[in-house]
Write a protein that holds these residues in place. Structure first.
Motif, mmCIF file in Angstrom:
data_model
loop_
_atom_site.group_PDB
_atom_site.id
_atom_site.type_symbol
_atom_site.label_atom_id
_atom_site.label_comp_id
_atom_site.label_asym_id
_atom_site.label_seq_id
_atom_site.Cartn_x
_atom_site.Cartn_y
_atom_site.Cartn_z
ATOM 1 N N ALA A 193 -62.297 12.761 -88.702
ATOM 2 C CA ALA A 193 -63.403 13.541 -88.143
ATOM 3 C C ALA A 193 -64.724 13.216 -88.834
ATOM 4 O O ALA A 193 -65.787 13.225 -88.195
ATOM 5 C CB ALA A 193 -63.109 15.031 -88.255
ATOM 6 N N GLY A 194 -64.666 12.896 -90.133
ATOM 7 C CA GLY A 194 -65.894 12.525 -90.835
ATOM 8 C C GLY A 194 -66.515 11.264 -90.291
ATOM 9 O O GLY A 194 -67.743 11.107 -90.291
ATOM 10 N N GLY A 195 -65.689 10.350 -89.783
ATOM 11 C CA GLY A 195 -66.206 9.123 -89.183
ATOM 12 C C GLY A 195 -66.893 9.323 -87.859
ATOM 13 O O GLY A 195 -67.497 8.388 -87.319
ATOM 14 N N PHE B 216 -60.743 17.156 -85.651
ATOM 15 C CA PHE B 216 -60.291 17.787 -86.896
ATOM 16 C C PHE B 216 -59.123 18.739 -86.612
ATOM 17 O O PHE B 216 -58.097 18.713 -87.316
ATOM 18 C CB PHE B 216 -61.453 18.554 -87.523
ATOM 19 C CG PHE B 216 -61.249 18.932 -88.954
ATOM 20 C CD1 PHE B 216 -61.892 18.236 -89.964
ATOM 21 C CD2 PHE B 216 -60.423 19.988 -89.314
ATOM 22 C CE1 PHE B 216 -61.711 18.576 -91.295
ATOM 23 C CE2 PHE B 216 -60.234 20.336 -90.633
ATOM 24 C CZ PHE B 216 -60.880 19.627 -91.637
ATOM 25 N N ALA B 217 -59.265 19.568 -85.587
ATOM 26 C CA ALA B 217 -58.229 20.548 -85.259
ATOM 27 C C ALA B 217 -56.967 19.889 -84.724
ATOM 28 O O ALA B 217 -55.852 20.381 -84.960
ATOM 29 C CB ALA B 217 -58.767 21.545 -84.230
ATOM 30 N N ALA B 218 -57.107 18.777 -84.017
ATOM 31 C CA ALA B 218 -55.942 18.101 -83.451
ATOM 32 C C ALA B 218 -55.098 17.414 -84.516
ATOM 33 O O ALA B 218 -53.872 17.317 -84.382
ATOM 34 C CB ALA B 218 -56.390 17.075 -82.409
ATOM 35 N N LEU B 219 -55.727 16.964 -85.606
ATOM 36 C CA LEU B 219 -55.009 16.233 -86.647
ATOM 37 C C LEU B 219 -54.470 17.142 -87.760
ATOM 38 O O LEU B 219 -53.446 16.829 -88.376
ATOM 39 C CB LEU B 219 -55.929 15.178 -87.272
ATOM 40 C CG LEU B 219 -56.407 14.062 -86.344
ATOM 41 C CD1 LEU B 219 -57.397 13.155 -87.060
ATOM 42 C CD2 LEU B 219 -55.228 13.252 -85.816
ATOM 43 N N MET C 1 -56.859 15.847 -95.621
ATOM 44 C CA MET C 1 -57.544 14.577 -95.859
ATOM 45 C C MET C 1 -57.552 13.718 -94.607
ATOM 46 O O MET C 1 -58.551 13.019 -94.318
ATOM 47 C CB MET C 1 -56.874 13.837 -97.019
ATOM 48 C CG MET C 1 -57.684 12.668 -97.541
ATOM 49 S SD MET C 1 -59.305 13.224 -98.130
ATOM 50 C CE MET C 1 -60.129 11.657 -98.376
ATOM 51 N N LEU C 2 -56.459 13.727 -93.866
ATOM 52 C CA LEU C 2 -56.425 12.997 -92.593
ATOM 53 C C LEU C 2 -57.545 13.477 -91.670
ATOM 54 O O LEU C 2 -58.273 12.670 -91.076
ATOM 55 C CB LEU C 2 -55.070 13.187 -91.917
ATOM 56 C CG LEU C 2 -54.931 12.652 -90.486
ATOM 57 C CD1 LEU C 2 -55.046 11.130 -90.469
ATOM 58 C CD2 LEU C 2 -53.610 13.097 -89.869
ATOM 59 N N SER C 3 -57.690 14.785 -91.557
ATOM 60 C CA SER C 3 -58.743 15.341 -90.704
ATOM 61 C C SER C 3 -60.126 14.993 -91.231
ATOM 62 O O SER C 3 -61.040 14.672 -90.450
ATOM 63 C CB SER C 3 -58.583 16.860 -90.610
ATOM 64 O OG SER C 3 -57.356 17.208 -90.018
ATOM 65 N N MET C 4 -60.311 15.040 -92.542
ATOM 66 C CA MET C 4 -61.609 14.728 -93.133
ATOM 67 C C MET C 4 -62.007 13.276 -92.868
ATOM 68 O O MET C 4 -63.163 12.991 -92.503
ATOM 69 C CB MET C 4 -61.574 14.975 -94.646
ATOM 70 C CG MET C 4 -61.617 16.416 -95.051
ATOM 71 S SD MET C 4 -63.267 17.132 -94.802
ATOM 72 C CE MET C 4 -63.011 18.758 -95.516
#
Length: 345
Positions: free
Chosen positions: A92-94, A110-113, A86-89
């Motif tokens: 990265a979604g923003g 996304f990959a870093a988080l 969810m953190l990545s979504m």
């Protein structure tokens, strides 16, 4: 002058007496049963052989757990997958506007988080299906546990991961957090994950869990928090950025996308992704990593165990350990033997 000479003689005799005492004590230490062993060498990183043996011991410990504990830690791990996913979504979604010009930016973020979830899982004793496929299989290769523990732990870990990730996704949807740019990215990810054919998804699963199991390997190899974080972060970021398939992550990502309106059915999710991804993850963990490193350092390659005195894992059942320690101390007291204390993990 005579007094000074007598003083020097007294000092010399006392120093000789001290030297004689020290020499006798040194001889006594050398003759002690445990003094012939080399002193323990402290290091921040284990060697690869010792890291593999630690992975084997982790599999032995996991295979010995009651199923309720395996399920409990697997369920928690599924929830932690949801936290990192969810953190990545969200972040990265923003970056949707930036991704139109350069999609690599969104992929990199996304990959870093995403590895946050693996950091929490591996450092808190969580159980993922992907790591279980390597650790328990390695214990079987080394004949330290029965092969029946493979289906026993694999099935329970898979179910626990799925339920934890699914419930987390449902809670995210219930809290109205799966909307706007986050929902757009969730739909995009879910629909993309069912487009590849069975064989390609299986191969992606192999590549993914090869990296995940190396994160487990490196985490066990490092002996400090910073080293464990680095050992986990880079392999996990690598498989996410490349686009490989991770079954625990998909257990959260695909249902989240479906809840956001993705054109994915339950049958599509199970047949087109979950089945080939699980197969690929299992091949990588049980055959490539566990089998490959058993050949390199373990029984499959006819290797001798490491001579280094390493207590590699934490024992969770303290009551049993206390009973064992008590019985061993009674035995030592009865026999009169004196051994060095065990080093706690």
């Amino acid at each position: 002058a005579i007094l000074a000479q007598e003083g020097r003689l007294a000092q010399s005799s006392s120093s000789c007496f001290l030297c004689a005492r020290a020499g006798s004590r040194l001889c006594a230490l050398r003759s002690a049963p445990h003094a012939s062993t080399m002193p323990e060498v402290m290091a921040m990183v284990k060697g690869p052989k010792e890291a593999y043996e630690a992975m084997v011991d982790k599999g032995v410990e996991l295979a010995a757990k009651p199923l309720i504990k395996v399920f409990h830690q697997s369920f928690f791990a599924g929830c932690y997958i949801g936290f990192g996913g969810m953190l990545s979504m969200v972040v990265a979604g923003g970056l949707a506007d930036a991704a139109e010009a350069n999609p690599t930016i969104q992929t990199f973020v996304f990959a870093a988080l995403f590895p946050v979830n693996l950091l929490i899982i591996l450092l808190s004793g969580g159980i993922l299906y992907t790591g279980t496929s390597a650790t328990v299989a390695a214990a079987v290769y080394e004949r330290k546990t029965h092969w029946v523990n493979i289906p026993r732990t694999f099935v329970v870990a898979w179910i626990g991961n799925f339920l934890g990730a699914l419930i987390f996704a449902l809670l995210i949807e219930y809290c109205d957090m799966n909307e706007a740019l986050t929902a757009q990215l969730a739909v995009k990810v879910a629909e993309k994950k069912i487009k590849a054919d069975f064989l390609k998804t299986t191969i992606k699963g192999i590549g993914c869990n090869w990296m995940v199991c190396m994160a487990v390997f490196l985490c066990g190899q490092a002996q400090d928090m910073a080293g464990k974080m680095v050992g986990i972060w880079f392999p996990i970021s690598a498989f996410v950025a490349i686009g490989f398939e991770h079954i625990p992550a998909n257990m959260f990502m695909i249902p989240l996308g479906m809840l956001a309106g993705a054109d994915v059915s339950v049958l599509d999710m199970l047949i087109k992704n979950f089945l080939p991804t699980t197969l690929g993850n299992t091949i990588a963990g049980s055959l490539i990593v566990a089998g490959g490193y058993s050949f390199a350092f373990g029984r499959l390659g006819c290797n001798n165990p490491s001579p280094l005195p390493v207590d590699r894992i934490s024992r969770e059942d303290l009551r049993i350990d206390a009973e064992k320690a008590g019985s061993s101390s009674k035995a030592e007291a009865g026999s009169g033997a004196v051994d060095e204390p065990a080093i706690g993990a």
